[in-house]
Design an enzyme around this catalytic site. Structure first.
Site, short mmCIF file in Angstrom:
data_model
loop_
_atom_site.label_atom_id
_atom_site.label_comp_id
_atom_site.label_asym_id
_atom_site.label_seq_id
_atom_site.Cartn_x
_atom_site.Cartn_y
_atom_site.Cartn_z
N ASP A 72 0.68 -1.33 0.18
CA ASP A 72 0.02 0.08 -0.12
C ASP A 72 0.92 1.37 0.10
O ASP A 72 1.81 1.19 0.66
CB ASP A 72 -0.93 0.01 1.13
CG ASP A 72 -2.00 0.80 1.21
OD1 ASP A 72 -2.18 1.56 0.02
OD2 ASP A 72 -2.70 1.22 2.16
N HIS A 121 2.84 3.55 -9.05
CA HIS A 121 2.68 1.94 -9.31
C HIS A 121 3.84 1.52 -10.01
O HIS A 121 4.16 0.12 -9.71
CB HIS A 121 1.35 1.45 -10.12
CG HIS A 121 -0.02 2.06 -9.38
ND1 HIS A 121 -0.29 1.68 -8.24
CD2 HIS A 121 -1.18 2.85 -9.76
CE1 HIS A 121 -1.44 2.16 -7.75
NE2 HIS A 121 -2.06 2.66 -8.88
N LEU A 172 11.37 -20.50 -4.55
CA LEU A 172 10.60 -19.69 -3.97
C LEU A 172 9.28 -19.74 -4.85
O LEU A 172 9.07 -19.85 -5.96
CB LEU A 172 10.83 -18.17 -3.84
CG LEU A 172 10.02 -17.27 -3.45
CD1 LEU A 172 10.07 -17.08 -1.96
CD2 LEU A 172 10.29 -15.81 -4.03
C1 FPP Z 1 -1.71 0.46 -3.14
O1 FPP Z 1 -1.32 1.69 -3.56
C2 FPP Z 1 -1.30 -0.65 -4.28
C3 FPP Z 1 -2.11 -1.23 -5.46
C4 FPP Z 1 -3.44 -1.06 -5.25
C5 FPP Z 1 -1.71 -1.87 -6.44
C6 FPP Z 1 -0.14 -2.73 -6.20
C7 FPP Z 1 0.57 -2.76 -7.36
C8 FPP Z 1 1.55 -2.78 -7.52
C9 FPP Z 1 2.66 -2.77 -6.46
C10 FPP Z 1 2.33 -2.79 -9.02
C11 FPP Z 1 2.10 -3.91 -9.73
C12 FPP Z 1 2.15 -5.22 -9.35
C13 FPP Z 1 2.87 -6.24 -9.91
C14 FPP Z 1 2.58 -7.63 -9.31
C15 FPP Z 1 3.82 -5.87 -10.91
P1 FPP Z 1 -2.46 2.73 -3.54
O2 FPP Z 1 -2.48 2.94 -4.78
O3 FPP Z 1 -3.67 2.25 -2.81
O4 FPP Z 1 -1.59 3.80 -2.93
P2 FPP Z 1 -2.58 4.89 -1.87
O5 FPP Z 1 -3.03 4.41 -1.04
O6 FPP Z 1 -1.24 5.78 -1.39
O7 FPP Z 1 -3.35 5.79 -2.59
#
Ligand code: FPP
Length: 258
Positions: free
Chosen positions: A38, A55, A149
């Site tokens: 997150d 992202h 893994l």
């Molecule tokens: C949360 O941050 C993150 C996500 C909803 C997506 C997670 C995705 C990735 C880490 C990248 C792609 C994944 C792979 C497997 C390549 P948020 O957008 O909710 O952050 P915020 O709460 O600060 O807005």
């Protein structure tokens, strides 16, 4: 040092080599670590960047987490890449995330093969459409024999939906006369979860300072150690991971002697 049920703490005899440290903590390396990644959006906002940049930086942090988990001897790393609630985000963000997953898969498949990582998917990932599904399944097939893994990517995953599906399956089997209602116990439910072939979850980490599970691995987290970190996901690296494992070892040590 906290007391143990064993006669002498191994470190007093053997010195602090990795074997004795491991024995001291009752096996301090978690077999199965899960991460709620997150804070990508906040990481980007603090830098005046678009959410997509957060992202992208998050995807780089996935690489580092994967490498760190493999190097530390963790067996399974489960990451929450897209929750069933994430569809509520803007079309643009959903499409950025989907494109990023496609890109990541393409770029990282070689790494997964080289590092002997098996890819597994949980969640209703068919929702991402035939093109991405076919790439995902190809990657799962190509890495199926790897044993160093297991990287579990949760895609369009929701824990309540997973548990409901398990209950439905058992109800169907009961209606078909294969199972008596009295036979439905924790083990049977666990046997229908998508994580049924994985070791129990030991450590669940969430970044960004939020302190909730957000419908992730609710059943599996029943006995997991929970660790909430203040850093944003794109700042996650091998040092943060090592520190998380150290905290896990501490907690195990405190409850040792069971
Ligand atoms: C949360 O941050 C993150 C996500 C909803 C997506 C997670 C995705 C990735 C880490 C990248 C792609 C994944 C792979 C497997 C390549 P948020 O957008 O909710 O952050 P915020 O709460 O600060 O807005």
């Amino acid at each position: 040092m906290t007391s143990r049920s064993g006669p002498v703490a191994p470190s007093a005899v053997a010195g602090p080599d990795s074997d004795s440290l491991d024995a001291m903590s009752g096996g301090s390396i978690p077999r199965h670590v899960a991460i709620i990644m997150d804070g990508n959006g906040r990481w980007a906002a603090r830098r005046g960047l678009p959410r997509a940049a957060g992202h992208r930086a998050g995807a780089e942090a996935v690489r580092r987490a994967l490498q760190a988990a493999a190097d530390q001897g963790v067996e399974v790393l489960t990451i929450y890449a897209f929750s069933s609630e994430n569809w509520r985000r803007s079309d643009e963000e959903v499409s950025d995330l989907t494109a990023l997953m496609r890109f990541y898969l393409e770029r990282e498949l070689k790494t997964l093969e080289k590092e002997k990582v098996r890819l597994k998917l949980i969640g209703d990932y068919a929702a991402f459409g035939p093109e991405l599904v076919s790439r995902l399944e190809k990657a799962v097939e190509r890495t199926a024999g790897n044993t160093r893994l297991t990287l579990v990517i949760a895609l369009n995953y929701g824990s309540r939906a997973e548990i409901a599906a398990a209950a439905r399956k058992l109800a169907e089997r009961t209606a078909a006369g294969e199972l008596a209602a009295a036979d439905i116990d924790e083990e049977r439910i666990e046997g229908e979860l998508q994580t049924r072939d994985l070791p129990p979850l030991d450590l669940l980490i969430r970044t960004s300072g939020e302190v909730r599970l957000s419908n992730f691995l609710l059943w599996q987290a029943a006995y997991a150690e929970l660790l909430f970190l203040d850093i944003m996901w794109p700042d996650f690296d091998e040092h943060v991971f090592a520190d998380a494992l150290a905290q896990f070892a501490e907690r195990q040590r405190r409850f040792g002697g069971r």
